[in-house]
Scaffold this active site. Structure first.
Site, PDB file in Angstrom:
ATOM      1  N   ARG A  24      32.762 -27.903 122.390  1.00  0.00           N
ATOM      2  CA  ARG A  24      33.189 -27.879 121.271  1.00  0.00           C
ATOM      3  C   ARG A  24      34.134 -29.777 121.596  1.00  0.00           C
ATOM      4  O   ARG A  24      34.317 -30.177 122.097  1.00  0.00           O
ATOM      5  CB  ARG A  24      33.966 -26.696 121.387  1.00  0.00           C
ATOM      6  N   LYS A  88      36.389 -16.861 131.388  1.00  0.00           N
ATOM      7  CA  LYS A  88      37.661 -16.116 130.867  1.00  0.00           C
ATOM      8  C   LYS A  88      36.695 -15.725 129.084  1.00  0.00           C
ATOM      9  O   LYS A  88      37.867 -14.552 128.545  1.00  0.00           O
ATOM     10  CB  LYS A  88      38.789 -16.152 131.065  1.00  0.00           C
ATOM     11  N   ASP A  89      36.412 -17.033 128.825  1.00  0.00           N
ATOM     12  CA  ASP A  89      36.052 -16.689 126.975  1.00  0.00           C
ATOM     13  C   ASP A  89      35.190 -16.233 126.180  1.00  0.00           C
ATOM     14  O   ASP A  89      34.739 -15.770 125.824  1.00  0.00           O
ATOM     15  CB  ASP A  89      36.499 -17.886 126.388  1.00  0.00           C
ATOM     16  N   THR A 135      54.131 -17.544 125.901  1.00  0.00           N
ATOM     17  CA  THR A 135      52.610 -17.833 126.707  1.00  0.00           C
ATOM     18  C   THR A 135      51.857 -17.022 125.158  1.00  0.00           C
ATOM     19  O   THR A 135      52.227 -16.174 124.030  1.00  0.00           O
ATOM     20  CB  THR A 135      52.628 -16.305 127.756  1.00  0.00           C
ATOM     21  N   ARG A 139      48.356 -10.281 128.072  1.00  0.00           N
ATOM     22  CA  ARG A 139      48.814  -9.747 130.029  1.00  0.00           C
ATOM     23  C   ARG A 139      49.902 -10.338 130.787  1.00  0.00           C
ATOM     24  O   ARG A 139      50.247 -10.297 131.430  1.00  0.00           O
ATOM     25  CB  ARG A 139      46.481 -10.441 130.304  1.00  0.00           C
ATOM     26  N   ARG A 140      49.714 -11.699 130.702  1.00  0.00           N
ATOM     27  CA  ARG A 140      51.065 -12.846 131.372  1.00  0.00           C
ATOM     28  C   ARG A 140      51.890 -12.425 131.120  1.00  0.00           C
ATOM     29  O   ARG A 140      52.901 -12.011 131.900  1.00  0.00           O
ATOM     30  CB  ARG A 140      50.890 -14.120 130.604  1.00  0.00           C
ATOM     31  N   ARG A 157      50.684 -20.798 120.868  1.00  0.00           N
ATOM     32  CA  ARG A 157      49.671 -21.195 119.907  1.00  0.00           C
ATOM     33  C   ARG A 157      49.057 -22.336 120.157  1.00  0.00           C
ATOM     34  O   ARG A 157      50.118 -23.032 120.029  1.00  0.00           O
ATOM     35  CB  ARG A 157      49.499 -20.299 119.034  1.00  0.00           C
ATOM     36  N   ARG A 163      50.130 -27.106 123.167  1.00  0.00           N
ATOM     37  CA  ARG A 163      51.355 -26.303 123.574  1.00  0.00           C
ATOM     38  C   ARG A 163      52.164 -27.302 124.772  1.00  0.00           C
ATOM     39  O   ARG A 163      53.728 -27.206 124.445  1.00  0.00           O
ATOM     40  CB  ARG A 163      50.987 -24.781 124.681  1.00  0.00           C
ATOM     41  N   CYS A 251      40.615  -8.597 125.198  1.00  0.00           N
ATOM     42  CA  CYS A 251      41.657 -10.291 125.276  1.00  0.00           C
ATOM     43  C   CYS A 251      42.674  -9.044 123.974  1.00  0.00           C
ATOM     44  O   CYS A 251      43.810  -9.924 123.901  1.00  0.00           O
ATOM     45  CB  CYS A 251      41.251 -11.348 123.926  1.00  0.00           C
TER      46      CYS A 251
END
Length: 350
Positions: A24, A88-89, A135, A139-140, A157, A163, A251
């Site tokens: 990407r 993780k994605d 964040t 989860r965080r 975001r 960020r 997610c």
């Protein structure tokens, strides 16, 4: 399932196969792809690698979860053979015809605190009360709300560059939480003010590991990339992915893990949280694994939660997957499904 191979005629008359890698258009995605390409060029100097940046993202809806899934098509309508992802994605169940052919050695999987420049030298414990922490992760936020109730957590975001720019150029956030692995790969390790250990914030399934996705029926490519597998990381991530899949998480709900390999033992800690962190179910299990590079005795492919790893002991792979499923079932028996269902409903209603 038609696969068309391309070949390159070199000046010396030698013919080499062309392998197309897709990525990407983001700085981190390109860095990750280039790192894998570099490894493959070292291992296979006769293979010609091409990298295209026009991979089209497809958003598919699966069990009410929006999952980012990369389509193996580039803008000029040519197939690519390899796509590199942050593990993780990737969903725990891949679209038919695709598999994870390699999981590379894991970078630091923990989360990191990046402070606003005016807060240099502080930590989450020493920031003023009611400081706002940015964040993008449920989860965080769930874990840190419970661990640091004196702080406020708000959504932020954008990619890493966006960020960090929001943090540095405005006073909206005292700090933001990012994956340490991404910061290190971007060369921004100096921005890390604090690494959050598992007592503060456990990480996401697969966090810190790179995955090489290929067509499942492309045996040549699958064999080529399989040498990139890091056995310890493979076992850790298979147990984590099995845990997440058995929970039917994703997610949109706070699910966290922590894994360790010590000698012949694989340890997995997993937890589910309510959105505010008030409700939590957490447990740890372990299993014996045989970590080696021996080819599986079975002639069949060893596919576990979307990962093909023929070069890793099949008994170890099975033990790792079973560990994740057993831990998930233990939490489900204690009421994890109710916590996750409520969290998902509240998140969807936002």
């Amino acid at each position: 399932n038609l696969v068309i191979f391309s070949f390159l005629q070199e000046g010396n008359g030698k013919v080499s196969r062309v392998i197309r890698m897709g990525t990407r258009k983001s700085q981190l995605a390109r860095i990750q792809t280039d790192s894998v390409a570099g490894r493959l060029r070292e291992l296979y100097p006769d293979v010609h690698l091409e990298i295209g940046e026009d991979i089209l993202p497809a958003i598919i809806c699966m069990n009410s979860l929006y999952i980012n899934c990369i389509v193996f098509v580039v803008s000029f309508n040519q197939m690519v053979d390899i796509v590199v992802h942050s593990l993780k994605d990737l969903p725990t169940s891949l679209p038919p015809g695709f598999t994870i052919g390699a999981i590379l050695q894991r970078e630091n999987p923990h989360d990191a605190v990046v402070l606003h420049p005016k807060n240099a030298g502080l930590t989450l414990d020493s920031l003023p009360e009611r400081s706002v922490i940015g964040t993008s992760s449920l989860r965080r936020a769930a874990q840190l709300k419970k661990r640091f109730p004196q702080l406020e957590f708000e959504n932020i975001r954008g990619n890493l560059n966006t960020r960090l720019k929001k943090l540095d150029e405005k006073d909206d956030y005292a700090a933001i939480i990012l994956a340490a692995a991404g910061l290190k790969r971007m060369g921004w390790e100096s921005r890390i003010s604090q690494i959050l250990g598992p007592e503060d914030c456990m990480y996401a399934v697969g966090q810190g590991a790179l995955a090489v996705e290929v067509r499942a029926q492309d045996k040549d490519i699958l064999e080529m990339v399989s040498v990139l597998h890091h056995p310890d990381t493979v076992l850790q991530c298979i147990s984590e992915r099995a845990f997440l899949r058995q929970l039917e998480g994703g997610c949109s709900v706070p699910v966290a893990v922590h894994t360790e390999v010590k000698g012949s033992m694989l340890y997995l800690t997993g937890a589910v949280y309510s959105l505010d962190g008030a409700d939590c179910l957490k447990d740890t299990m372990q299993t014996v694994v045989e970590i080696d590079n021996k080819v599986s005795e079975s002639a069949q492919e060893c596919v576990h939660v979307g990962v093909t790893a023929n070069s890793v002991s099949s008994s170890a792979l099975e033990a790792a997957e079973k560990l994740g499923m057993d831990l998930a079932n233990a939490l489900l028996n204690k009421g994890a499904k109710d916590i996750l269902t409520t969290a998902r409903k509240l998140n969807d209603a936002r």
